[in-house]
Design an enzyme around this catalytic site. Structure first.
Site, PDB file in Angstrom:
ATOM      1  N   HIS A 140      43.513 102.026 -42.216  1.00  0.00           N
ATOM      2  CA  HIS A 140      42.231 102.378 -42.821  1.00  0.00           C
ATOM      3  C   HIS A 140      41.632 101.165 -43.554  1.00  0.00           C
ATOM      4  O   HIS A 140      40.451 100.875 -43.431  1.00  0.00           O
ATOM      5  CB  HIS A 140      42.406 103.539 -43.810  1.00  0.00           C
ATOM      6  CG  HIS A 140      42.743 104.827 -43.132  1.00  0.00           C
ATOM      7  ND1 HIS A 140      41.844 105.841 -42.950  1.00  0.00           N
ATOM      8  CD2 HIS A 140      43.896 105.250 -42.546  1.00  0.00           C
ATOM      9  CE1 HIS A 140      42.414 106.834 -42.291  1.00  0.00           C
ATOM     10  NE2 HIS A 140      43.669 106.504 -42.040  1.00  0.00           N
ATOM     11  N   ASP A 165      35.797 106.976 -46.513  1.00  0.00           N
ATOM     12  CA  ASP A 165      36.803 107.165 -45.478  1.00  0.00           C
ATOM     13  C   ASP A 165      36.927 108.635 -45.077  1.00  0.00           C
ATOM     14  O   ASP A 165      36.652 109.548 -45.862  1.00  0.00           O
ATOM     15  CB  ASP A 165      38.149 106.653 -46.004  1.00  0.00           C
ATOM     16  CG  ASP A 165      39.113 106.255 -44.902  1.00  0.00           C
ATOM     17  OD1 ASP A 165      39.021 106.800 -43.795  1.00  0.00           O
ATOM     18  OD2 ASP A 165      39.969 105.390 -45.165  1.00  0.00           O
TER      19      ASP A 165
HETATM   20 BR1  BUP Z   1      52.756  96.337 -38.217  1.00  0.00          BR
HETATM   21  C1  BUP Z   1      51.321  95.171 -38.370  1.00  0.00           C
HETATM   22  N1  BUP Z   1      50.524  92.973 -38.674  1.00  0.00           N
HETATM   23  O1  BUP Z   1      52.734  93.320 -38.622  1.00  0.00           O
HETATM   24  P1  BUP Z   1      46.589 100.521 -36.573  1.00  0.00           P
HETATM   25  C2  BUP Z   1      50.037  95.617 -38.343  1.00  0.00           C
HETATM   26  N2  BUP Z   1      49.003  94.747 -38.483  1.00  0.00           N
HETATM   27  O2  BUP Z   1      48.323  92.573 -38.730  1.00  0.00           O
HETATM   28  P2  BUP Z   1      48.678 101.954 -38.107  1.00  0.00           P
HETATM   29  C3  BUP Z   1      49.237  93.401 -38.624  1.00  0.00           C
HETATM   30  O3  BUP Z   1      47.542  96.460 -39.223  1.00  0.00           O
HETATM   31  P3  BUP Z   1      47.229 104.348 -38.177  1.00  0.00           P
HETATM   32  C4  BUP Z   1      51.592  93.790 -38.565  1.00  0.00           C
HETATM   33  O4  BUP Z   1      46.583  94.321 -36.603  1.00  0.00           O
HETATM   34  C5  BUP Z   1      46.050  96.553 -37.418  1.00  0.00           C
HETATM   35  O5  BUP Z   1      44.848  95.954 -37.804  1.00  0.00           O
HETATM   36  C6  BUP Z   1      47.097  95.493 -37.140  1.00  0.00           C
HETATM   37  O6  BUP Z   1      46.402  99.551 -37.790  1.00  0.00           O
HETATM   38  C7  BUP Z   1      47.620  95.234 -38.517  1.00  0.00           C
HETATM   39  O7  BUP Z   1      47.942 101.296 -36.827  1.00  0.00           O
HETATM   40  C8  BUP Z   1      46.612  97.321 -38.607  1.00  0.00           C
HETATM   41  O8  BUP Z   1      46.795  99.768 -35.339  1.00  0.00           O
HETATM   42  C9  BUP Z   1      47.320  98.584 -38.184  1.00  0.00           C
HETATM   43  O9  BUP Z   1      45.424 101.429 -36.603  1.00  0.00           O
HETATM   44  O10 BUP Z   1      47.714 102.961 -38.674  1.00  0.00           O
HETATM   45  O11 BUP Z   1      48.874 101.041 -39.197  1.00  0.00           O
HETATM   46  O12 BUP Z   1      49.897 102.604 -37.582  1.00  0.00           O
HETATM   47  O13 BUP Z   1      48.474 105.107 -37.802  1.00  0.00           O
HETATM   48  O14 BUP Z   1      46.541 104.895 -39.379  1.00  0.00           O
HETATM   49  O15 BUP Z   1      46.329 104.078 -37.036  1.00  0.00           O
END
Ligand code: BUP
EC number: 2.4.1.360
Length: 473
Positions: free
Chosen positions: A18, A116
């Site tokens: 988020h 949000d």
């Molecule tokens: Br792990 C990881 N580095 O090592 P998502 C994640 N990220 O930059 P999530 C990193 O966190 P939900 C790491 O690039 C993305 O922008 C990644 O968001 C970054 O999945 C963010 O992909 C993660 O939407 O959240 O965190 O599981 O389940 O809420 O979608």
């Protein structure tokens, strides 16, 4: 607003999934000359979040004001979840009465308030008192938003019933969609027979999505989700829905690069290793920031990676919250397996710079849980994807990826947090993704479309500039 300054307040909820897109949207408004107030619910759940907030604020010292929303303490036994991020959603919901006094301290009047998804209902009474328009920023796909909005219709026409009874075997039909959303893709918590926090928030907020809402921002774009965006804006999905703006894919920004102890060193050794690998030969593996890989799955995951025959970079999470992630992989996999893994690939537990990794020429595929941000990032970098949904909206992301033609989704894998996939099966599917030329071509085309949408004169710029002009009036 006064003196022509456009001042936008942002209120994200919990988790990097988020926070990251919120800050990227805020940075986009800053790029077009806006002033930003970032409301930060404190304390955050993870270190990754608090680090990112500090970096964001210090890279825009003149444009950003940070306002802390000090959360009330909530007795966890009064909330029916064991997920620390869901608990935080609820804690923020119960703290929103503290918002009006904080907002009244702002020295420049607000032009817009962007909040949000998990906060809609308890925010209504706050928004009512604001003298500016307010917007929902939905941090998942347009497909998931269509489902979310449509649930209110289903729920209203089946009073007293739970989603598990009003969502039948034929799934959820959404007007304007060529095929229904299968029941098996609906987030498991929604279908749970007993009421739970996620389900309650979703049903309550869905019923209020058209109230006091001047528009919805989504990190998506025409070429990726044309059908869903058209259905939403054509009044088909839900009557009374305000305009839905596809402003994606939002770019990763300079401030995201970690300079705290550990991360820089970790990234430079990753990049050094990637530099030594041949073009397109490495699988990047990450199941996101919010999901730990279960003990029952981790050995097969390791076996699959060893067997696939490609180099791999595996970001492994052994605990859900980074602050508690103390254990080493050896302890979980045992010495022998762990050393085999390290012979063939690189394993990290640190929070890495995912966008930089996806952009490295050696990376030829992404085994991903399909968090929506990861999807937009892999599209942005043109990297084919193997989807392995773990929970919540992730099967809908997998559907989007599959429909786009840039990735595959072995549906029989089920939900990663419920089912176990064998190592040889993981290896087989990785090989399939890495060797499939048509995925690569499609990923390349989408990357081009993404660059266009996010570039000068592209759909993102046009939409944001139009909004800003509207707020100036
Ligand atoms: Br792990 C990881 N580095 O090592 P998502 C994640 N990220 O930059 P999530 C990193 O966190 P939900 C790491 O690039 C993305 O922008 C990644 O968001 C970054 O999945 C963010 O992909 C993660 O939407 O959240 O965190 O599981 O389940 O809420 O979608």
């Amino acid at each position: 607003s006064s003196e022509g300054v456009v001042h936008v307040a942002f209120l994200p909820s919990a988790g990097m999934g988020h926070l990251n897109p919120f800050l990227r949207l805020a940075a986009t408004f800053i790029r077009y000359g806006c002033k930003v107030t970032l409301i930060t619910p404190k304390p955050t759940v993870s270190l990754a979040e608090s680090n990112l907030i500090s970096r964001f604020c210090s890279s825009f010292p003149h444009q950003v004001t940070q306002l802390d929303l000090n959360l009330v303490s909530v007795d966890p036994t009064t909330v029916d979840t064991i997920d620390p991020f869901f608990l935080q959603f609820e804690t923020i919901r119960r703290s929103l009465h503290l918002l009006p006094p904080i907002l009244s301290l702002l020295s420049t009047p607000l032009s817009a308030f962007i909040y949000d998804i998990t906060l809609i209902t308890p925010l209504l009474s706050v928004i009512e008192k604001l003298s500016c328009p307010s917007y929902l920023y939905f941090t998942s796909s347009a497909r998931m938003f269509s489902f979310f909005a449509r649930v209110s219709v289903l729920s209203a026409s089946n009073p007293g019933q739970t989603p598990s009874s009003f969502i039948g075997d034929d799934g959820v039909k959404i007007p304007g969609f060529t095929s229904p959303i299968p029941r098996s893709s609906v987030p498991p918590a929604i279908l749970q027979a007993s009421s739970n926090l996620f389900q309650r928030i979703m049903l309550e907020d869905s019923a209020n999505v058209t109230k006091l809402n001047n528009g919805v921002f989504i990190n998506s774009f025409e070429e990726l989700e044309g059908e869903a965006l058209a259905a939403l804006n054509g009044g088909k999905v839900l009557e009374g829905l305000p305009p839905v703006y596809g402003v994606g894919p939002l770019m990763a920004c300079e401030y995201e690069k970690g300079d705290e102890e550990g991360q820089k060193g970790c990234m430079s050794s990753i990049v050094k290793w990637l530099d030594e690998q041949s073009k397109g030969s490495v699988v990047y593996v990450s199941l996101g920031n919010r999901t730990e890989t279960r003990r029952e799955q981790i050995k097969d995951m390791a076996l699959g990676l060893i067997e696939c025959g490609y180099g791999f970079l595996w970001v492994v999470k052994l605990k859900r919250v980074d602050k508690e992630d103390e254990e080493g992989l050896e302890e979980v996999l045992g010495c022998e397996l762990s050393s085999k893994v390290k012979e063939k690939g690189v394993v990290v537990k640190e929070f890495v710079d995912q966008v930089e990794i996806l952009g490295h020429p050696s990376v030829g595929g992404f085994l991903s849980h399909g968090g929506w941000n990861s999807v937009t990032e892999t599209v942005w970098k043109g990297v084919p994807c193997l989807s392995w949904p773990q929970h919540s909206d992730q099967k809908m992301s997998a559907e989007v990826i599959r429909m786009s033609g840039m990735g595959i989704w072995p549906e029989e894998w089920g939900w990663g947090t419920q089912d176990v996939v064998k190592g040889d099966e993981i290896a087989k599917r990785i090989k399939e993704m890495m060797s499939n030329e048509s995925l690569r071509v499609k990923a390349g085309e989408l990357k081009e479309a993404a660059l266009k949408a996010a570039g000068v004169g592209g759909s993102c710029e046009v939409t944001i500039k139009r909004q800003i002009e509207e707020w100036k009036r």
